[in-house]
Motif scaffolding. Structure first.
Motif, PDB file in Angstrom:
ATOM      1  N   SER A 319     -36.530   1.321  28.732  1.00  0.00           N
ATOM      2  CA  SER A 319     -37.951   1.596  28.538  1.00  0.00           C
ATOM      3  C   SER A 319     -38.124   2.208  27.144  1.00  0.00           C
ATOM      4  CB  SER A 319     -38.461   2.557  29.610  1.00  0.00           C
ATOM      5  OG  SER A 319     -37.746   3.792  29.534  1.00  0.00           O
ATOM      6  N   ILE A 320     -39.364   2.259  26.651  1.00  0.00           N
ATOM      7  CA  ILE A 320     -39.603   2.754  25.300  1.00  0.00           C
ATOM      8  C   ILE A 320     -39.140   4.199  25.135  1.00  0.00           C
ATOM      9  CG2 ILE A 320     -41.410   3.330  23.631  1.00  0.00           C
ATOM     10  CD1 ILE A 320     -40.827   0.376  23.721  1.00  0.00           C
ATOM     11  N   ASP A 321     -39.383   5.046  26.144  1.00  0.00           N
ATOM     12  CA  ASP A 321     -38.935   6.437  26.014  1.00  0.00           C
ATOM     13  C   ASP A 321     -37.419   6.529  25.958  1.00  0.00           C
ATOM     14  OD1 ASP A 321     -39.024   5.547  28.711  1.00  0.00           O
ATOM     15  OD2 ASP A 321     -38.887   7.594  29.439  1.00  0.00           O
ATOM     16  N   GLU A 322     -36.733   5.659  26.682  1.00  0.00           N
ATOM     17  CA  GLU A 322     -35.271   5.647  26.638  1.00  0.00           C
ATOM     18  C   GLU A 322     -34.759   5.199  25.269  1.00  0.00           C
ATOM     19  OE1 GLU A 322     -33.989   4.687  31.251  1.00  0.00           O
ATOM     20  OE2 GLU A 322     -34.677   3.032  29.972  1.00  0.00           O
ATOM     21  N   VAL A 323     -35.464   4.270  24.655  1.00  0.00           N
ATOM     22  CA  VAL A 323     -35.057   3.801  23.327  1.00  0.00           C
ATOM     23  C   VAL A 323     -35.061   4.944  22.323  1.00  0.00           C
ATOM     24  CG1 VAL A 323     -35.712   2.331  21.376  1.00  0.00           C
ATOM     25  CG2 VAL A 323     -35.801   1.426  23.703  1.00  0.00           C
ATOM     26  N   TYR A 324     -36.145   5.733  22.318  1.00  0.00           N
ATOM     27  CA  TYR A 324     -36.253   6.791  21.315  1.00  0.00           C
ATOM     28  C   TYR A 324     -35.399   8.014  21.632  1.00  0.00           C
ATOM     29  CZ  TYR A 324     -39.833   4.038  19.088  1.00  0.00           C
ATOM     30  OH  TYR A 324     -40.498   3.023  18.444  1.00  0.00           O
ATOM     31  N   TRP A 326     -32.268   7.480  22.632  1.00  0.00           N
ATOM     32  CA  TRP A 326     -30.925   6.925  22.474  1.00  0.00           C
ATOM     33  C   TRP A 326     -30.303   7.400  21.161  1.00  0.00           C
ATOM     34  CZ3 TRP A 326     -30.032   0.926  21.896  1.00  0.00           C
ATOM     35  CH2 TRP A 326     -28.675   0.629  22.060  1.00  0.00           C
ATOM     36  N   ASP A 327     -29.110   7.937  21.244  1.00  0.00           N
ATOM     37  CA  ASP A 327     -28.433   8.446  20.047  1.00  0.00           C
ATOM     38  C   ASP A 327     -28.262   7.366  18.983  1.00  0.00           C
ATOM     39  OD1 ASP A 327     -28.247  10.931  21.159  1.00  0.00           O
ATOM     40  OD2 ASP A 327     -26.156  10.731  21.800  1.00  0.00           O
ATOM     41  N   GLN A 328     -28.026   6.129  19.399  1.00  0.00           N
ATOM     42  CA  GLN A 328     -27.825   5.063  18.418  1.00  0.00           C
ATOM     43  C   GLN A 328     -29.078   4.822  17.591  1.00  0.00           C
ATOM     44  OE1 GLN A 328     -25.072   3.828  17.505  1.00  0.00           O
ATOM     45  NE2 GLN A 328     -25.827   2.246  16.115  1.00  0.00           N
ATOM     46  N   VAL A 329     -30.241   4.851  18.227  1.00  0.00           N
ATOM     47  CA  VAL A 329     -31.496   4.680  17.499  1.00  0.00           C
ATOM     48  C   VAL A 329     -31.676   5.805  16.488  1.00  0.00           C
ATOM     49  CG1 VAL A 329     -34.020   4.801  17.766  1.00  0.00           C
ATOM     50  CG2 VAL A 329     -32.675   3.286  19.219  1.00  0.00           C
ATOM     51  N   ILE A 346     -44.832  15.664  13.779  1.00  0.00           N
ATOM     52  CA  ILE A 346     -44.710  14.617  14.781  1.00  0.00           C
ATOM     53  C   ILE A 346     -43.636  13.635  14.342  1.00  0.00           C
ATOM     54  CG2 ILE A 346     -47.094  14.779  15.591  1.00  0.00           C
ATOM     55  CD1 ILE A 346     -47.749  12.337  13.846  1.00  0.00           C
ATOM     56  N   GLU A 347     -43.141  12.843  15.297  1.00  0.00           N
ATOM     57  CA  GLU A 347     -42.173  11.796  14.998  1.00  0.00           C
ATOM     58  C   GLU A 347     -42.868  10.440  15.080  1.00  0.00           C
ATOM     59  OE1 GLU A 347     -37.680  13.071  16.127  1.00  0.00           O
ATOM     60  OE2 GLU A 347     -38.967  12.556  17.830  1.00  0.00           O
ATOM     61  N   LEU A 348     -42.527   9.576  14.128  1.00  0.00           N
ATOM     62  CA  LEU A 348     -43.061   8.221  14.098  1.00  0.00           C
ATOM     63  C   LEU A 348     -41.907   7.227  14.043  1.00  0.00           C
ATOM     64  CD1 LEU A 348     -45.788   8.655  11.321  1.00  0.00           C
ATOM     65  CD2 LEU A 348     -46.167   8.649  13.797  1.00  0.00           C
ATOM     66  N   PRO A 349     -42.100   6.012  14.584  1.00  0.00           N
ATOM     67  CA  PRO A 349     -41.103   4.967  14.351  1.00  0.00           C
ATOM     68  C   PRO A 349     -40.952   4.748  12.854  1.00  0.00           C
ATOM     69  CG  PRO A 349     -42.675   4.298  16.034  1.00  0.00           C
ATOM     70  CD  PRO A 349     -43.226   5.539  15.407  1.00  0.00           C
ATOM     71  N   GLY A 350     -39.713   4.670  12.387  1.00  0.00           N
ATOM     72  CA  GLY A 350     -39.460   4.610  10.956  1.00  0.00           C
ATOM     73  C   GLY A 350     -39.160   3.218  10.448  1.00  0.00           C
ATOM     74  N   SER A 351     -38.875   3.141   9.155  1.00  0.00           N
ATOM     75  CA  SER A 351     -38.549   1.871   8.518  1.00  0.00           C
ATOM     76  C   SER A 351     -37.203   1.363   9.018  1.00  0.00           C
ATOM     77  CB  SER A 351     -38.483   2.054   6.999  1.00  0.00           C
ATOM     78  OG  SER A 351     -37.923   0.897   6.382  1.00  0.00           O
ATOM     79  N   PRO A 352     -37.051   0.045   9.216  1.00  0.00           N
ATOM     80  CA  PRO A 352     -35.761  -0.512   9.637  1.00  0.00           C
ATOM     81  C   PRO A 352     -34.782  -0.703   8.486  1.00  0.00           C
ATOM     82  CG  PRO A 352     -37.398  -2.239   9.568  1.00  0.00           C
ATOM     83  CD  PRO A 352     -38.122  -0.972   9.261  1.00  0.00           C
ATOM     84  N   LEU A 353     -35.159  -0.302   7.265  1.00  0.00           N
ATOM     85  CA  LEU A 353     -34.298  -0.504   6.102  1.00  0.00           C
ATOM     86  C   LEU A 353     -33.576   0.784   5.712  1.00  0.00           C
ATOM     87  CD1 LEU A 353     -36.697  -2.586   3.820  1.00  0.00           C
ATOM     88  CD2 LEU A 353     -34.842  -3.446   5.265  1.00  0.00           C
ATOM     89  N   ARG A 354     -32.324   0.617   5.280  1.00  0.00           N
ATOM     90  CA  ARG A 354     -31.550   1.708   4.678  1.00  0.00           C
ATOM     91  C   ARG A 354     -30.924   1.174   3.394  1.00  0.00           C
ATOM     92  NH1 ARG A 354     -27.765   3.499   9.587  1.00  0.00           N
ATOM     93  NH2 ARG A 354     -26.997   5.062   8.098  1.00  0.00           N
ATOM     94  N   PHE A 355     -30.750   2.049   2.414  1.00  0.00           N
ATOM     95  CA  PHE A 355     -30.213   1.633   1.120  1.00  0.00           C
ATOM     96  C   PHE A 355     -28.954   2.430   0.799  1.00  0.00           C
ATOM     97  CE2 PHE A 355     -34.683   0.550   1.002  1.00  0.00           C
ATOM     98  CZ  PHE A 355     -34.674  -0.724   0.435  1.00  0.00           C
ATOM     99  N   GLU A 356     -27.997   1.727   0.209  1.00  0.00           N
ATOM    100  CA  GLU A 356     -26.719   2.332  -0.155  1.00  0.00           C
ATOM    101  C   GLU A 356     -26.441   2.052  -1.624  1.00  0.00           C
ATOM    102  OE1 GLU A 356     -22.424   1.184   1.277  1.00  0.00           O
ATOM    103  OE2 GLU A 356     -23.449   2.305   2.874  1.00  0.00           O
ATOM    104  N   ALA A 357     -26.167   3.099  -2.375  1.00  0.00           N
ATOM    105  CA  ALA A 357     -25.896   2.965  -3.799  1.00  0.00           C
ATOM    106  C   ALA A 357     -24.466   2.473  -4.024  1.00  0.00           C
ATOM    107  CB  ALA A 357     -26.103   4.311  -4.492  1.00  0.00           C
ATOM    108  N   PRO A 358     -24.161   1.973  -5.236  1.00  0.00           N
ATOM    109  CA  PRO A 358     -22.778   1.592  -5.533  1.00  0.00           C
ATOM    110  C   PRO A 358     -21.828   2.753  -5.261  1.00  0.00           C
ATOM    111  CG  PRO A 358     -24.239   0.826  -7.262  1.00  0.00           C
ATOM    112  CD  PRO A 358     -25.073   1.679  -6.352  1.00  0.00           C
ATOM    113  N   GLY A 359     -20.692   2.431  -4.686  1.00  0.00           N
ATOM    114  CA  GLY A 359     -19.752   3.469  -4.301  1.00  0.00           C
ATOM    115  C   GLY A 359     -19.870   3.887  -2.851  1.00  0.00           C
TER     116      GLY A 359
END
Length: 395
Positions: A319-324, A326-329, A346-359
């Motif tokens: 369910s949606i409450d279980e998703v949020y 969840w430690d993995q989320v 408050i908490e909001l659903p966030g962006s699905p993108l993450r960025f990693e710099a060189p290294g």
């Protein structure tokens, strides 16, 4: 971190969901997003609910979902003062997003030619229901209508006789995603040409654009795909199955995985009706019955653990409450905290993108702004605009 779009200014004239979602995605990447709203009520999604929250019960959680990282100003685009302010904002913007019905901006005095006269570098994202041209280009579009017209509902549901809409407003959200993607491409091209252009998409185009193998089943195979409930149309076993205390999902994508599952469940994997994926699809009803008979011996936790040990893709139906919860989320930064002027933190659903710099160093996410109250940034944006104008040039 300022974000990869930190020097990009987005003028968001859109409302409801598709356009605001596109603008929010750009805001998540660091763009300076100015949300233009009518002084009387603003974006209609401010009134969509329940649920409503806040001390006066007047803050729509729907609006909160699509408007983080924006500044709200109120402008009557039909007034002379509003038109003059819009001209000034267009001159200082990199992107303009609108999802009016075809012809509305023209009638307001801002056709594409006029916008590019004011700012030749402007990238314009226009989102419509069914396209800006063609025999039905002027039709108004809302998500569920587009889901039906674009064929998605015919693929969704327990059977071909019971078409279901997708639970999320997927046509709106896909149009926003495709629109933001198009904007980024146009901004990239502008680096070479020095000129902006119009990016067009629609709810119809965005749903047809994700037909994928359902589309080629017809265009190449001349087979009309139909709803299969919770089971895949081309792979078996692949779907939701009942066990002792509920349902789990299995995704058995090849014969090697099938052998592991069959042996775990006490089913002969080599019997003719189950030997290959094609055989299993032909006898899918029998296969589902045999699998569920075996799964009935234990609960979900037991089977998910065993399937995990075998490396077979399987999962719960949360369910949606279980998703949020969840430690993995949470580990994927899919929730962000913002400081709302009325609601506090408050908490909001966030962006699905993450960025990693060189290294291999992961960049810290953009500092997120709470979805704004109507017109809360009028003075701040006007001060920003005066400063930009004194400095000269567009974004």
């Amino acid at each position: 971190m300022p974000g990869p779009l930190h020097d990009i200014v987005v003028l968001d004239l859109s409302r409801a969901l598709a356009g605001p979602h596109a603008a929010q995605m750009l805001g998540d990447l660091g763009a300076y997003v100015i949300k233009v709203e009518h002084p009387s009520g603003g974006d209609e999604s401010r009134g969509w609910g329940p649920p409503f929250v806040g001390p006066d019960g007047d803050i729509s959680t729907y609006f909160l979902a699509a408007n983080r990282n924006k500044r709200s100003i109120t402008v009557d685009l039909k007034s002379a003062e509003g038109k003059e302010l819009l001209e000034r904002l267009v001159r200082q913007s990199d992107v303009l997003i609108e999802n009016f019905r075809t012809g509305v901006l023209d009638r307001l005095g801002f056709p594409v030619a006029r916008l590019h006269e004011l700012n030749p570098r402007l990238v314009i994202l226009s989102i419509t229901g069914f396209g800006h041209d063609g025999p039905e280009g002027g039709r108004p579009g809302y998500d569920q209508i587009a889901q039906g017209e674009a064929g998605l509902m015919s693929l969704t549901g327990p059977s071909p006789d019971e078409p279901y809409r997708v639970g999320a407003s997927i046509a709106d959200l896909l149009a926003g995603i495709h629109g933001a993607f198009g904007v980024l491409a146009a901004l990239f091209e502008r680096e070479r040409t020095g000129r902006g252009k119009v990016v067009r998409t629609s709810l119809l185009a965005s749903v047809v654009g994700i037909h994928s193998y359902h589309g080629t089943a017809w265009t190449v195979g001349r087979t009309v795909p139909k709803a299969n409930g919770n089971h895949h149309s081309s792979i078996a076993p692949y779907g939701a199955f009942r066990c002792a205390d509920g349902m789990i999902q299995l995704a058995v994508a090849n014969d090697g995985q099938w052998r592991k599952v069959a042996e775990l469940l006490g089913i002969d994997p080599d019997q003719p009706k189950y030997a290959t994926n094609r055989d299993r699809l032909i006898h899918r009803d029998e296969l589902i019955a045999d699998i569920e008979k075996a799964l009935a011996a234990h609960d979900r936790a037991h089977w998910l653990a065993r399937l995990g040990e075998l490396g077979v893709p399987a999962g719960a139906i949360r369910s949606i409450d279980e998703v949020y919860a969840w430690d993995q989320v949470r580990s994927q930064r899919l929730l962000v905290k913002v400081d709302h002027p009325v609601l506090g933190e408050i908490e909001l659903p966030g962006s699905p993108l993450r960025f990693e710099a060189p290294g291999g160093v992961e960049e810290e996410p953009v500092r997120h702004l709470a979805p704004p109250a109507l017109g809360q940034d009028n003075e701040a944006v006007l001060a920003w605009l005066r400063e930009r104008e004194q400095g000269g040039g567009s974004g």
